[in-house]
Design an enzyme around this catalytic site. Structure first.
Site, PDB file in Angstrom:
ATOM      1  N   LYS A 142      67.493 -78.321 -56.212  1.00 48.52           N
ATOM      2  CA  LYS A 142      66.237 -77.589 -55.984  1.00 48.52           C
ATOM      3  C   LYS A 142      66.193 -77.024 -54.570  1.00 48.52           C
ATOM      4  O   LYS A 142      65.449 -76.084 -54.288  1.00 48.52           O
ATOM      5  CB  LYS A 142      65.044 -78.515 -56.187  1.00 48.52           C
ATOM      6  N   GLU A 143      66.956 -77.637 -53.674  1.00 49.59           N
ATOM      7  CA  GLU A 143      66.992 -77.172 -52.294  1.00 49.59           C
ATOM      8  C   GLU A 143      68.458 -76.930 -51.931  1.00 49.59           C
ATOM      9  O   GLU A 143      69.129 -77.821 -51.440  1.00 49.59           O
ATOM     10  CB  GLU A 143      66.370 -78.233 -51.370  1.00 49.59           C
ATOM     11  N   ASP A 172      67.311 -87.277 -49.094  1.00 54.80           N
ATOM     12  CA  ASP A 172      66.760 -88.165 -50.115  1.00 54.80           C
ATOM     13  C   ASP A 172      67.417 -87.933 -51.471  1.00 54.80           C
ATOM     14  O   ASP A 172      67.166 -88.670 -52.415  1.00 54.80           O
ATOM     15  CB  ASP A 172      65.239 -87.971 -50.233  1.00 54.80           C
ATOM     16  N   LYS A 311      58.486 -88.411 -48.648  1.00 55.16           N
ATOM     17  CA  LYS A 311      58.882 -87.832 -47.368  1.00 55.16           C
ATOM     18  C   LYS A 311      58.459 -88.694 -46.178  1.00 55.16           C
ATOM     19  O   LYS A 311      59.198 -88.792 -45.188  1.00 55.16           O
ATOM     20  CB  LYS A 311      58.261 -86.429 -47.244  1.00 55.16           C
ATOM     21  N   ASP A 335      60.757 -79.045 -42.544  1.00 55.78           N
ATOM     22  CA  ASP A 335      61.171 -78.986 -43.954  1.00 55.78           C
ATOM     23  C   ASP A 335      62.510 -78.263 -44.017  1.00 55.78           C
ATOM     24  O   ASP A 335      62.797 -77.416 -43.171  1.00 55.78           O
ATOM     25  CB  ASP A 335      60.170 -78.179 -44.788  1.00 55.78           C
ATOM     26  N   ASP A 477      51.500 -85.539 -44.356  1.00 55.70           N
ATOM     27  CA  ASP A 477      51.271 -84.810 -43.108  1.00 55.70           C
ATOM     28  C   ASP A 477      49.791 -84.817 -42.727  1.00 55.70           C
ATOM     29  O   ASP A 477      49.407 -85.237 -41.637  1.00 55.70           O
ATOM     30  CB  ASP A 477      51.808 -83.374 -43.211  1.00 55.70           C
TER      31      ASP A 477
HETATM   32  O1  LIG Z   1      60.826 -87.713 -51.573  1.00 58.18           O
HETATM   33  C1  LIG Z   1      60.839 -86.711 -50.869  1.00 58.18           C
HETATM   34  C2  LIG Z   1      60.089 -85.561 -51.188  1.00 58.18           C
HETATM   35  C3  LIG Z   1      60.159 -84.458 -50.351  1.00 58.18           C
HETATM   36  N1  LIG Z   1      60.929 -84.471 -49.246  1.00 58.18           N
HETATM   37  C4  LIG Z   1      61.003 -83.265 -48.368  1.00 58.18           C
HETATM   38  O2  LIG Z   1      59.715 -82.815 -48.056  1.00 58.18           O
HETATM   39  C5  LIG Z   1      59.750 -81.441 -47.737  1.00 58.18           C
HETATM   40  C6  LIG Z   1      58.599 -80.712 -48.358  1.00 58.18           C
HETATM   41  O3  LIG Z   1      58.758 -80.629 -49.740  1.00 58.18           O
HETATM   42  P1  LIG Z   1      58.361 -79.335 -50.596  1.00 58.18           P
HETATM   43  O4  LIG Z   1      58.750 -79.568 -52.005  1.00 58.18           O
HETATM   44  O5  LIG Z   1      58.855 -78.122 -49.928  1.00 58.18           O
HETATM   45  O6  LIG Z   1      56.782 -79.420 -50.544  1.00 58.18           O
HETATM   46  P2  LIG Z   1      55.711 -78.377 -50.018  1.00 58.18           P
HETATM   47  O7  LIG Z   1      54.460 -78.634 -50.769  1.00 58.18           O
HETATM   48  O8  LIG Z   1      56.234 -77.007 -49.995  1.00 58.18           O
HETATM   49  O9  LIG Z   1      55.513 -78.892 -48.521  1.00 58.18           O
HETATM   50  C7  LIG Z   1      54.297 -78.903 -47.821  1.00 58.18           C
HETATM   51  O10 LIG Z   1      53.514 -80.032 -48.158  1.00 58.18           O
HETATM   52  C8  LIG Z   1      54.150 -81.290 -47.956  1.00 58.18           C
HETATM   53  C9  LIG Z   1      53.188 -82.370 -48.376  1.00 58.18           C
HETATM   54  O11 LIG Z   1      51.995 -82.233 -47.742  1.00 58.18           O
HETATM   55  C10 LIG Z   1      54.586 -81.431 -46.503  1.00 58.18           C
HETATM   56  O12 LIG Z   1      55.323 -82.607 -46.369  1.00 58.18           O
HETATM   57  C11 LIG Z   1      55.448 -80.270 -46.125  1.00 58.18           C
HETATM   58  O13 LIG Z   1      55.841 -80.355 -44.787  1.00 58.18           O
HETATM   59  C12 LIG Z   1      54.683 -78.995 -46.363  1.00 58.18           C
HETATM   60  O14 LIG Z   1      55.480 -77.873 -46.017  1.00 58.18           O
HETATM   61  C13 LIG Z   1      61.100 -80.907 -48.188  1.00 58.18           C
HETATM   62  O15 LIG Z   1      61.881 -80.637 -47.071  1.00 58.18           O
HETATM   63  C14 LIG Z   1      61.637 -82.052 -49.014  1.00 58.18           C
HETATM   64  O16 LIG Z   1      63.028 -82.125 -48.946  1.00 58.18           O
HETATM   65  C15 LIG Z   1      61.669 -85.592 -48.923  1.00 58.18           C
HETATM   66  O17 LIG Z   1      62.384 -85.618 -47.933  1.00 58.18           O
HETATM   67  N2  LIG Z   1      61.600 -86.681 -49.738  1.00 58.18           N
HETATM   68 MN   LIG Z   2      57.979 -76.272 -49.064  1.00 57.93          MN
END
Ligand SMILES: O=c1ccn([C@@H]2O[C@H](COP(=O)(O)OP(=O)(O)O[C@H]3O[C@H](CO)[C@@H](O)[C@H](O)[C@H]3O)[C@@H](O)[C@H]2O)c(=O)[nH]1
Ligand SMILES: [Mn+2]
Length: 762
Positions: A142-143, A172, A311, A335, A477
């Protein structure tokens, strides 16, 4: 009204901050003359906003008075019309609360400016503070690792003494493919970093750099670097396609040893810790002979029986591993899709972190999340201008913005208790003041790093509750920033003209709404925790900050008025029942004022911040769509979870782009496609609004008296306008992104049922 504020510009400058203590933040000053590092000024519309708030508040009181009068003083005859009046009253109460809490952002918004060019005259290169950068990734499919690698390269190439930077990558996904990609990236970085420095390249994500170049520049190494990049990309993508590291790509024993950690029993959710020092800043140099930043891959231990806290858990592991290895006083959390778009960013934050006036309680400096690849009119409003920019300036005039997960520079100390109530970690090596004296690849350091990355390490400790990133919410966050501010920390919003970071946006409606639904569940988790933003928040931070945080913690309750206003007046309209005042009544103007006032002010904020009219229109449309989907569904899911019926995790937002979808996104066409219940209420609302609007329109033209229905008509008409893409998706399209037939059929049945139910009872 405006003028009185213009002169209230606050200027901070550094005069003689020799007394600065604290490791790393000690600055050597070469000049005694005061130099301007940053300043702030109030937004010009603040006085107007305050005055308008008083007027609007009086109008809200009048509206509520009318409701009470209707409900209790002139009770209506039937139970049903009483219920409708009651539901609309509740809706208006929610709207009033959301309006009132949003005023916190309007009371004293400020704009800041910093002057990094002055920094080098004040701080010598060797006195620059250490910076640990945390990049989180969680799934190589996915990433895509190539994107993560680009993010890392852009950060490694900061205009900052390289030996002060350490990049920690948290995987992760526990994927050997990601590790392989980073090993390749390290080789490429040896060429890329000096290339960027020599030619002062602004785009330091190689992917973005090569994309941005339309014709061959006259830089001698350009072709060579480009080929190297393509070569790395090809190898990484081949390995991803194959799902395993290709033997011939393994160049040395060290790599072999690293990859051998992926044994047969190794799985994503169950595996030992892997920590790999890919670049070591004490010995690895680039091709120009300059030292490289540290690059460290960390995949924390996972076990099916221990919670990993998504996260937040990953960040806490990085916090400990980095403490053991480098313990830099400043931490950047990032991120995996948010690459650096400005190599000067660390200098900007130093303008704040090195100011002694801010030093005692500044926890973090937050940059807005900004995105690349938005379509022209930002149809899904994924720019979230109000969330990331407008309201952040409002927060900034109070105690500071909330933490938004990425693009945020922390003072490490802030994650270990309040400014005057430190919470020391269980072992001294993790403390923010601990000085690392051994090389990062020494046995002691590596074995301690493995120990603190273990999945049981946090048992019986305060990690996630008293220190580090906080657990218990899917928006770790928001929750962490909130808790830090409750502890007495402050934060700052840094919003330079050129975006400091740029990230990906989801490009299908389903992804947009699913992401928002996850956020909403997380926000509710904060709202209904023992640290709830209204009671605990106001005791800790005062009323305005508490209101500002509550505005977001209770964000999903927007769903209540949006849903009621999308159905009740329309069903009443279909049955010729008037709910709002007639054009001739004075109350009519109250409604008009409230409506125009709210939308007008929102529009003004948006446009004054550089938004276009169309983008604003789309933003208000998405507000309605979210109200009928993710706000609503998240409330239901949160309730189900609270009573133990369901659980939910962090469903990652996909950063992989399907070509067809991306083409439609580029053309500004809504992407439905997935037969998800999330689209149902929206589709039902689209159908009911269309029919009631058509009906009342025919009556209007056939001369019937529709005077009492005027407000309902305006409301219905605007919802119909907002739903134009839905009608297109139901009836006019044949591509894969159209509304799935199941959803259309079910929604039609539900609409008919609702109509009959309403006509029987109204
Ligand atoms: O178990 C996990 C789940 C997610 N991530 C990381 O968390 C980041 C954010 O994930 P994403 O799927 O992009 O979520 P978004 O909703 O787009 O992210 C927003 O919302 C998240 C939750 O509020 C915040 O953590 C992020 O910084 C913010 O950009 C990514 O780098 C993931 O790789 C992990 O490291 N471990
Ligand atoms: Mn994101």
């Amino acid at each position: 009204m405006y003028i009185c504020c213009i002169h209230r510009i606050t200027i901070f400058h550094i005069s003689y901050p020799r007394s600065m203590e604290g490791r790393g933040l000690r600055a050597g000053f070469t000049a005694d003359a005061p130099r301007l590092l940053h300043m702030s000024e109030p937004l010009r519309r603040t006085a107007f906003n305050r005055l308008f708030a008083v007027v609007y508040f009086s109008a809200i009181l009048a509206l509520l008075y009318r409701h009470v009068q209707n409900l209790f003083l002139h009770p209506t005859t039937s139970f049903l019309s009483f219920s409708i009046t009651l539901f609309l009253f509740i809706s208006d109460l929610v709207l009033a609360f959301m309006w009132a809490s949003a005023q916190a952002f309007r009371m004293s918004p400020i704009r800041r400016k910093e002057f990094p060019q002055n920094l080098k005259q004040i701080i010598k290169d060797e006195d620059f503070v250490g910076l640990d950068v945390f990049i989180c990734t969680a799934d190589p499919y996915k990433e895509p690792p190539m994107n993560v690698v680009n993010t890392a390269l852009s950060l490694m190439a900061y205009d900052y003494p390289t030996e002060k930077i350490s990049i920690y990558v948290s995987d992760d996904g526990g994927s050997v493919l990601t590790l392989f990609a980073f090993m390749e990236a390290a080789k490429f970085a040896r060429h890329w970093l000096p290339f960027c420095r020599q030619h002062n390249i602004m785009e330091r994500s190689p992917h973005v750099y090569f994309e941005s170049i339309s014709h061959h520049p006259s830089i001698p190494q350009f072709e060579k670097i480009k080929i190297m990049y393509e070569d790395m990309k090809m190898k990484v993508e081949q390995v991803i396609d194959k799902g395993a590291v290709i033997e011939e790509y393994i160049s040395d024993d060290q790599q072999h040893q690293a990859f051998n950690k992926w044994t047969k029993s190794f799985s994503r959710m169950d595996h030992p810790t892997v920590i790999q020092v890919i670049l070591d800043k004490s010995k690895d140099t680039d091709i120009s002979g300059q030292l490289m930043p540290n690059l460290i891959y960390v995949s924390r231990e996972k076990s099916k029986t221990s919670p990993h806290h998504f996260k937040a858990g990953a960040l806490n592991v990085l916090l400990r591993v980095s403490a053991v290895m480098t313990n830099a006083p400043i931490i950047l959390t990032q991120d995996c899709d948010m690459y650096s778009n400005d190599p000067q960013t660390p200098l900007r934050i130093l303008c704040y972190f090195s100011d002694p006036a801010l030093k005692s309680n500044l926890a973090f400096v937050q940059f807005p999340q900004r995105f690349h690849g938005l379509n022209r009119d930002d149809i899904y409003a994924t720019e979230y201008k109000r969330l990331f920019k407008i309201n952040s300036m409002g927060f900034d005039g109070l105690n500071g913005p909330n933490y938004v997960g990425s693009g945020c520079f922390f003072r490490r100390r802030a994650l270990f208790g309040g400014p005057s109530t430190p919470v020391p970690p269980e072992i001294p090596e993790l403390g923010p003041d601990h000085v690392v004296r051994k090389p990062i690849i020494s046995h002691e350091i590596l074995s301690l790093a493995h120990r603190v990355a273990g999945c049981n390490y946090e048992n019986q400790t305060g990690w996630g509750s008293q220190s580090g990133f906080r657990y218990g919410s899917l928006v770790e966050d928001f929750y962490t920033g909130y808790r830090l501010q409750c502890e007495g920390w402050k934060s700052l919003f840094c919003n330079p003209e050129r975006a400091a970071f740029l990230g990906d946006v989801p490009i299908t409606l389903f992804d947009v709404l699913s992401q928002c639904k996850r956020w909403c569940i997380g926000l509710f988790e904060v709202a209904f925790s023992k640290y709830n933003t209204l009671i605990f928040g106001s005791q800790s931070m005062g009323v305005l900050m508490s209101l500002a945080y509550s505005h977001y913690a209770l964000w999903p309750i927007w769903g209540i008025p949006v849903t009621f206003y999308s159905f009740l007046p329309q069903l009443a309209l279909l049955n010729q029942v008037s709910l709002f005042p007639k054009i001739t009544e004075p109350w009519f103007f109250l409604y008009v004022f409230l409506l125009l006032g709210a939308y007008g002010q929102d529009f003004l904020d948006f446009v004054l911040d550089g938004g276009t009219v169309r983008k604003w229109w789309n933003a208000q449309r998405m507000w309605m769509i979210r109200g009928l989907s993710c706000y609503l569904f998240s409330s239901i899911e949160y309730l189900l979870k609270s009573v133990g019926i369901s659980t939910h995790g962090f469903s990652l937002t996909s950063k992989v782009v399907d070509d067809e979808q991306s083409k439609r996104y580029g053309q500004g066409i809504f992407e439905f496609g997935v037969p998800s219940p999330l689209f149902m209420p929206l589709t039902v609302a689209a159908i009911i609004n269309l029919f009631s609007f058509l009906l009342v329109l025919t009556q209007f033209f056939s001369g019937k008296n529709t005077e009492g229905l005027c407000l309902q008509m305006i409301l219905t008409g605007s919802i119909v306008l907002n739903c134009l893409p839905v009608y297109g998706a139901i009836g006019l399209r044949n591509d894969a992104g159209k509304m799935p037939t199941q959803i259309t059929i079910i929604s039609t049945f539900v609409s008919v049922a609702l109509y009959y139910a309403s006509s029987l009872s109204l």
